[in-house]
Write a protein that holds these residues in place. Structure first.
Motif, PDB file in Angstrom:
ATOM      1  N   ASP A 195       0.772  -1.120   0.008  1.00 24.45           N
ATOM      2  CA  ASP A 195      -0.036   0.003  -0.088  1.00 24.45           C
ATOM      3  C   ASP A 195       0.889   1.283  -0.061  1.00 24.45           C
ATOM      4  O   ASP A 195       0.677   2.252  -0.512  1.00 24.45           O
ATOM      5  CB  ASP A 195      -1.023   0.087   1.119  1.00 24.45           C
ATOM      6  CG  ASP A 195      -2.031  -1.199   0.973  1.00 24.45           C
ATOM      7  OD1 ASP A 195      -2.208  -1.830   0.166  1.00 24.45           O
ATOM      8  OD2 ASP A 195      -2.557  -1.493   2.323  1.00 24.45           O
TER       9      ASP A 195
ATOM     10  N   GLU B 185       1.003   3.967  -2.900  1.00 27.59           N
ATOM     11  CA  GLU B 185       0.894   5.315  -2.578  1.00 27.59           C
ATOM     12  C   GLU B 185       2.113   6.376  -3.147  1.00 27.59           C
ATOM     13  O   GLU B 185       1.713   7.579  -3.651  1.00 27.59           O
ATOM     14  CB  GLU B 185       0.416   5.635  -0.968  1.00 27.59           C
ATOM     15  CG  GLU B 185       0.370   6.982  -0.606  1.00 27.59           C
ATOM     16  CD  GLU B 185      -1.017   7.552  -1.069  1.00 27.59           C
ATOM     17  OE1 GLU B 185      -1.201   8.701  -1.111  1.00 27.59           O
ATOM     18  OE2 GLU B 185      -1.818   6.812  -1.296  1.00 27.59           O
TER      19      GLU B 185
ATOM     20  N   THR C  13       1.477   6.457  -6.882  1.00 31.89           N
ATOM     21  CA  THR C  13       0.343   7.438  -7.013  1.00 31.89           C
ATOM     22  C   THR C  13       0.951   8.964  -7.092  1.00 31.89           C
ATOM     23  O   THR C  13       0.634   9.555  -7.673  1.00 31.89           O
ATOM     24  CB  THR C  13      -0.858   7.137  -6.160  1.00 31.89           C
ATOM     25  OG1 THR C  13      -1.469   5.622  -6.371  1.00 31.89           O
ATOM     26  CG2 THR C  13      -1.926   8.117  -6.607  1.00 31.89           C
TER      27      THR C  13
END
Length: 199
Positions: A136, A140, A143
């Protein structure tokens, strides 16, 4: 006649030896046995109820059968003690107490294995959670990198577009174009006039 009597006595003697030897041999064979599921069995000093009681054994106790006589069996218990008890109280399969003890041992082993598997499962789950958190976090960061890349691309495009829209740049470009045009045009026009004169 004496030889006939002697051979008959010899045959009877051999037959009696066979008759007595085979049962005696089979009865003195030592085998493991268990006290059946009666709660308490009384032990006698001899093969019958008329002999005195020398002790008791609980159900499921493991003993060694030494001999049999009538309906009684001689057993050895507590390493070196011997006594007699009714044959009906002996069995050659473990009683409920022994089976219960075996089941409890098996249950304890299975519980230990289950606990070990649960601990391993908990460790795997913790590792999986850690890997999920790292995944995750990486997603992130990816992104954010994509957003930053898009923002920088937009800024570059806006900078390139606004560069030609600035007044000084536009004026300088017009001035340069005018200067080049002013310098080149007089050189092109006299060449045409000279070429017309010679004609």
């Amino acid at each position: 006649m004496f030889s006939l009597f002697r051979s008959s006595v010899r045959r009877l003697f051999l037959l009696s030896l066979l008759v007595f030897f085979i049962p005696a041999h089979s009865q003195t064979e030592q085998t493991s046995a268990y006290i059946n599921d009666a709660l308490v069995v009384y032990l006698h000093s001899g093969p019958g109820n008329q002999f005195r009681i020398v002790g008791t054994l609980a159900a499921g106790t493991e003993v060694i059968r030494l001999n049999e006589e009538n309906d009684y069996a001689q057993i050895q218990y507590d390493t070196n003690k011997t006594a007699w008890l009714p044959k009906e109280h002996l069995t050659f399969t473990p009683g409920l107490r022994a089976q219960l003890s075996l089941l409890q041992t098996t249950l304890t082993e299975q519980n230990a294995k289950i606990l070990e598997l649960e601990q391993a499962n908990n460790q795997y789950q913790a590792d999986l959670n850690l890997l999920s958190q790292e995944r995750d976090k990486i997603q992130e960061e990816l992104t954010q990198s994509k957003r930053q890349n898009e923002r920088l691309s937009t800024e570059i495009s806006e900078t390139q577009a606004s560069f030609w829209q600035q007044p000084m740049v536009l004026g300088g470009a017009i001035l340069l174009f005018g200067l080049l045009f002013g310098l080149l045009l007089p050189k092109l026009i006299p060449q045409r006039r000279n070429s017309e004169r010679w004609m």
